[in-house]
Motif scaffolding. Structure first.
Motif, PDB file in Angstrom:
ATOM      1  N   LYS A 125      26.457  23.211  42.898  1.00 64.44           N
ATOM      2  CA  LYS A 125      25.996  21.814  41.935  1.00 64.44           C
ATOM      3  C   LYS A 125      24.852  21.709  41.693  1.00 64.44           C
ATOM      4  CE  LYS A 125      28.888  18.239  42.626  1.00 64.44           C
ATOM      5  NZ  LYS A 125      28.959  17.047  44.118  1.00 64.44           N
ATOM      6  N   LEU A 126      24.475  21.152  40.892  1.00 63.39           N
ATOM      7  CA  LEU A 126      22.984  20.564  40.297  1.00 63.39           C
ATOM      8  C   LEU A 126      23.162  19.360  39.185  1.00 63.39           C
ATOM      9  CD1 LEU A 126      21.891  24.160  38.055  1.00 63.39           C
ATOM     10  CD2 LEU A 126      21.556  23.434  40.302  1.00 63.39           C
ATOM     11  N   LYS A 127      21.588  19.090  39.635  1.00 63.79           N
ATOM     12  CA  LYS A 127      21.507  17.367  38.916  1.00 63.79           C
ATOM     13  C   LYS A 127      21.752  17.771  37.390  1.00 63.79           C
ATOM     14  CE  LYS A 127      21.601  14.456  42.411  1.00 63.79           C
ATOM     15  NZ  LYS A 127      22.936  13.254  42.226  1.00 63.79           N
ATOM     16  N   LEU A 128      21.855  16.761  36.626  1.00 67.03           N
ATOM     17  CA  LEU A 128      22.184  17.158  34.356  1.00 67.03           C
ATOM     18  C   LEU A 128      20.714  16.709  34.455  1.00 67.03           C
ATOM     19  CD1 LEU A 128      25.679  14.708  33.511  1.00 67.03           C
ATOM     20  CD2 LEU A 128      24.988  17.057  33.753  1.00 67.03           C
ATOM     21  N   PHE A 129      19.804  16.444  35.018  1.00 68.64           N
ATOM     22  CA  PHE A 129      18.446  16.038  34.920  1.00 68.64           C
ATOM     23  C   PHE A 129      17.528  15.896  35.961  1.00 68.64           C
ATOM     24  CE2 PHE A 129      20.607  13.168  32.393  1.00 68.64           C
ATOM     25  CZ  PHE A 129      20.658  13.708  31.223  1.00 68.64           C
ATOM     26  N   GLY A 130      16.956  16.738  36.307  1.00 69.41           N
ATOM     27  CA  GLY A 130      16.483  17.069  37.616  1.00 69.41           C
ATOM     28  C   GLY A 130      15.376  18.575  37.437  1.00 69.41           C
ATOM     29  N   GLU A 131      14.559  19.125  38.375  1.00 67.22           N
ATOM     30  CA  GLU A 131      13.543  20.166  38.115  1.00 67.22           C
ATOM     31  C   GLU A 131      14.117  20.873  38.300  1.00 67.22           C
ATOM     32  OE1 GLU A 131      10.700  22.116  41.693  1.00 67.22           O
ATOM     33  OE2 GLU A 131      11.799  20.522  41.723  1.00 67.22           O
ATOM     34  N   ALA A 238      28.420  28.708  24.905  1.00 67.83           N
ATOM     35  CA  ALA A 238      29.587  29.500  25.184  1.00 67.83           C
ATOM     36  C   ALA A 238      29.837  31.398  25.718  1.00 67.83           C
ATOM     37  CB  ALA A 238      31.067  29.284  23.550  1.00 67.83           C
ATOM     38  N   PHE A 239      29.405  31.754  24.659  1.00 70.66           N
ATOM     39  CA  PHE A 239      29.323  32.825  25.367  1.00 70.66           C
ATOM     40  C   PHE A 239      29.715  33.232  26.726  1.00 70.66           C
ATOM     41  CE2 PHE A 239      29.612  37.613  24.968  1.00 70.66           C
ATOM     42  CZ  PHE A 239      29.958  37.387  24.101  1.00 70.66           C
ATOM     43  N   GLN A 240      28.076  32.991  27.462  1.00 66.74           N
ATOM     44  CA  GLN A 240      27.983  32.769  28.548  1.00 66.74           C
ATOM     45  C   GLN A 240      28.959  32.177  29.932  1.00 66.74           C
ATOM     46  OE1 GLN A 240      25.227  32.713  26.397  1.00 66.74           O
ATOM     47  NE2 GLN A 240      25.233  35.036  27.124  1.00 66.74           N
ATOM     48  N   MET A 241      29.654  31.133  29.084  1.00 67.97           N
ATOM     49  CA  MET A 241      30.078  30.168  30.157  1.00 67.97           C
ATOM     50  C   MET A 241      31.767  30.865  29.892  1.00 67.97           C
ATOM     51  SD  MET A 241      29.646  26.845  28.346  1.00 67.97           S
ATOM     52  CE  MET A 241      27.715  25.820  28.446  1.00 67.97           C
ATOM     53  N   GLN A 242      32.239  31.387  29.448  1.00 71.88           N
ATOM     54  CA  GLN A 242      33.295  32.567  29.516  1.00 71.88           C
ATOM     55  C   GLN A 242      33.871  32.734  31.266  1.00 71.88           C
ATOM     56  OE1 GLN A 242      34.473  36.152  26.735  1.00 71.88           O
ATOM     57  NE2 GLN A 242      31.872  36.047  26.959  1.00 71.88           N
ATOM     58  N   ASP A 243      34.751  32.809  31.807  1.00 70.43           N
ATOM     59  CA  ASP A 243      35.572  32.379  32.812  1.00 70.43           C
ATOM     60  C   ASP A 243      34.836  31.771  33.651  1.00 70.43           C
ATOM     61  OD1 ASP A 243      38.063  34.202  32.766  1.00 70.43           O
ATOM     62  OD2 ASP A 243      37.508  35.879  33.206  1.00 70.43           O
ATOM     63  N   VAL A 244      33.333  30.117  33.484  1.00 69.62           N
ATOM     64  CA  VAL A 244      33.437  29.805  34.220  1.00 69.62           C
ATOM     65  C   VAL A 244      33.543  28.487  35.053  1.00 69.62           C
ATOM     66  CG1 VAL A 244      30.717  28.690  35.437  1.00 69.62           C
ATOM     67  CG2 VAL A 244      31.069  31.270  34.252  1.00 69.62           C
ATOM     68  N   ARG A 245      34.026  27.400  35.906  1.00 68.08           N
ATOM     69  CA  ARG A 245      34.556  26.448  35.849  1.00 68.08           C
ATOM     70  C   ARG A 245      33.064  25.609  35.856  1.00 68.08           C
ATOM     71  NH1 ARG A 245      38.233  23.424  34.462  1.00 68.08           N
ATOM     72  NH2 ARG A 245      40.022  24.564  35.575  1.00 68.08           N
ATOM     73  N   PHE A 246      33.067  24.183  34.513  1.00 74.99           N
ATOM     74  CA  PHE A 246      32.942  23.860  34.352  1.00 74.99           C
ATOM     75  C   PHE A 246      32.635  22.526  35.002  1.00 74.99           C
ATOM     76  CE2 PHE A 246      30.330  26.815  32.153  1.00 74.99           C
ATOM     77  CZ  PHE A 246      29.382  26.931  32.670  1.00 74.99           C
ATOM     78  N   VAL A 247      32.236  21.007  36.161  1.00 75.32           N
ATOM     79  CA  VAL A 247      33.069  19.852  35.896  1.00 75.32           C
ATOM     80  C   VAL A 247      31.367  18.689  36.541  1.00 75.32           C
ATOM     81  CG1 VAL A 247      33.481  18.456  37.817  1.00 75.32           C
ATOM     82  CG2 VAL A 247      34.494  20.535  37.308  1.00 75.32           C
ATOM     83  N   TYR A 248      31.923  17.835  34.898  1.00 75.81           N
ATOM     84  CA  TYR A 248      30.185  16.561  34.477  1.00 75.81           C
ATOM     85  C   TYR A 248      30.668  15.639  35.228  1.00 75.81           C
ATOM     86  CZ  TYR A 248      29.325  20.682  30.938  1.00 75.81           C
ATOM     87  OH  TYR A 248      29.608  21.429  30.486  1.00 75.81           O
ATOM     88  N   ASP A 249      29.669  14.798  35.918  1.00 73.45           N
ATOM     89  CA  ASP A 249      30.253  14.027  37.260  1.00 73.45           C
ATOM     90  C   ASP A 249      28.753  13.049  36.296  1.00 73.45           C
ATOM     91  OD1 ASP A 249      29.865  11.748  38.885  1.00 73.45           O
ATOM     92  OD2 ASP A 249      31.304  13.144  39.941  1.00 73.45           O
ATOM     93  N   LEU A 250      29.046  12.277  35.389  1.00 72.30           N
ATOM     94  CA  LEU A 250      28.491  11.198  34.813  1.00 72.30           C
ATOM     95  C   LEU A 250      27.702  10.121  35.862  1.00 72.30           C
ATOM     96  CD1 LEU A 250      29.738  10.615  31.358  1.00 72.30           C
ATOM     97  CD2 LEU A 250      28.474  11.806  31.779  1.00 72.30           C
ATOM     98  N   VAL A 251      28.624   9.212  37.242  1.00 74.71           N
ATOM     99  CA  VAL A 251      27.814   8.564  38.287  1.00 74.71           C
ATOM    100  C   VAL A 251      27.234   9.264  39.202  1.00 74.71           C
ATOM    101  CG1 VAL A 251      28.712   7.885  40.724  1.00 74.71           C
ATOM    102  CG2 VAL A 251      30.465   7.999  38.278  1.00 74.71           C
ATOM    103  N   GLU A 252      27.469  11.057  39.934  1.00 75.72           N
ATOM    104  CA  GLU A 252      26.219  11.479  40.342  1.00 75.72           C
ATOM    105  C   GLU A 252      25.137  12.448  39.058  1.00 75.72           C
ATOM    106  OE1 GLU A 252      29.085  13.589  43.861  1.00 75.72           O
ATOM    107  OE2 GLU A 252      28.309  14.600  42.655  1.00 75.72           O
ATOM    108  N   SER A 254      25.906  15.120  38.270  1.00 78.12           N
ATOM    109  CA  SER A 254      25.779  16.275  38.274  1.00 78.12           C
ATOM    110  C   SER A 254      26.329  17.219  37.395  1.00 78.12           C
ATOM    111  CB  SER A 254      25.571  16.886  40.128  1.00 78.12           C
ATOM    112  OG  SER A 254      27.128  16.159  39.867  1.00 78.12           O
ATOM    113  N   VAL A 255      26.222  18.301  37.840  1.00 75.38           N
ATOM    114  CA  VAL A 255      27.147  19.829  36.826  1.00 75.38           C
ATOM    115  C   VAL A 255      27.742  20.643  37.707  1.00 75.38           C
ATOM    116  CG1 VAL A 255      25.776  20.729  35.792  1.00 75.38           C
ATOM    117  CG2 VAL A 255      27.527  21.282  34.580  1.00 75.38           C
ATOM    118  N   ALA A 256      28.515  20.697  37.469  1.00 73.81           N
ATOM    119  CA  ALA A 256      29.458  21.583  38.565  1.00 73.81           C
ATOM    120  C   ALA A 256      29.767  22.963  38.431  1.00 73.81           C
ATOM    121  CB  ALA A 256      30.103  21.199  39.650  1.00 73.81           C
ATOM    122  N   PHE A 257      29.432  24.488  39.032  1.00 68.64           N
ATOM    123  CA  PHE A 257      30.257  25.494  37.878  1.00 68.64           C
ATOM    124  C   PHE A 257      30.171  26.688  39.003  1.00 68.64           C
ATOM    125  CE2 PHE A 257      25.905  25.763  37.936  1.00 68.64           C
ATOM    126  CZ  PHE A 257      24.787  26.955  38.842  1.00 68.64           C
ATOM    127  N   GLY A 258      31.275  27.719  39.254  1.00 68.91           N
ATOM    128  CA  GLY A 258      31.644  28.375  39.704  1.00 68.91           C
ATOM    129  C   GLY A 258      32.995  29.624  38.970  1.00 68.91           C
TER     130      GLY A 258
END
Length: 267
Positions: A125-131, A238-252, A254-258
């Protein structure tokens, strides 16, 4: 309602084009709408949006309002006035996607919202806006000052020019060790492309942190790095997103990926 064609000079697609004349809920956005500052007014009084892309593609159209109808998980159609930022009444603040490999026979997977979003335990998990962190390439501190955008509308990724130059230098040194022929000029101008040797498998891992061949596209006996240089902006495509789950949370915020086998999320 004015008579309007569904599209002019459009790219090919297998699904039918949306025709506003066949919709009972379609309407143009009024100039007094609260979001009108994001668009410009055409000579005939319509609010218009235009998007210009890095490789000289562009799109433009009349800004409009529409109600979308989806098949719900209960088996009944459900109407929604629009997408994520307008779905507060449904308490939808999370959405997720998982794109299968380009070579997969599965071409359609789910865009999931709200409680339908999967959150596997392996996600980072990473912050959508951060360092922004940078290491190893010894890039200038302000290289990623403008952050990194996630954009499924871009096929390949874009790297800030300074980062791209450093990556190309390292990869050139790597492939030169195997005496591969680099392709330059014409359609290969500005890209890192090589002629493939039979049985060649010495592709380095690069980290976004994603592994392997998602960084190279293959066409017959030629391979190219699916990343391009761009001034002052970095985009994960999108090419680098193949076979990677992305979850975007607008409350937190954050974006999580794996890593995930996205074929299993087929529609």
């Amino acid at each position: 309602m004015d008579s309007m064609p569904p599209g002019i000079n459009c790219f090919s697609q297998t699904l039918p084009l949306f025709n506003p004349e066949k919709s009972t809920s379609y309407k143009k956005m009024d100039q007094n709408h609260k979001l009108n500052d994001f668009f410009y007014v055409s000579t005939n009084g319509n609010l218009v949006n235009r998007a210009d892309y890095y490789l000289e593609q562009s799109s433009s159209g009349i800004v409009s309002l529409e109600t979308f109808t989806f098949q719900s998980n209960k088996g009944n159609p459900e109407n929604l006035p629009s997408f994520i930022s307008q779905m507060g009444v449904k308490n939808v603040k999370r959405f997720s996607h998982c794109l299968p490999k380009r070579s997969s026979s599965i071409k359609t997977t789910f865009l999931r919202f709200g409680t339908d979003v999967k959150s596997p335990s392996n996600l980072q998990k990473l912050k959508l806006f951060g360092e922004t962190y940078r290491e190893r390439l010894k890039l200038p501190k302000d290289t990623f000052l403008n952050g990194c955008m996630l954009d499924t509308g871009h096929t390949g990724s874009r790297l800030d020019t300074r980062a791209y130059t450093a990556v190309v230098k390292i990869l050139t040194q790597h492939f030169d060790k195997f005496k591969l022929t680099r392709l330059t000029g014409g359609v290969y101008e500005g890209q890192l492309c090589y002629k493939m040797k039979a049985g060649f498998k010495n592709f380095p891992n690069m980290t976004f942190h994603f592994k392997g061949r998602n960084f190279f596209g293959f066409e017959d006996d030629i391979f190219c790095m699916t990343m391009y240089g761009m001034n002052n902006l970095t985009i994960l495509g999108a090419f680098q997103m193949q076979d990677v789950r992305f979850v975007y949370d607008l409350v937190e915020g954050s974006v999580a990926f794996g890593a995930e086998n996205c074929e299993l999320d087929k529609a």
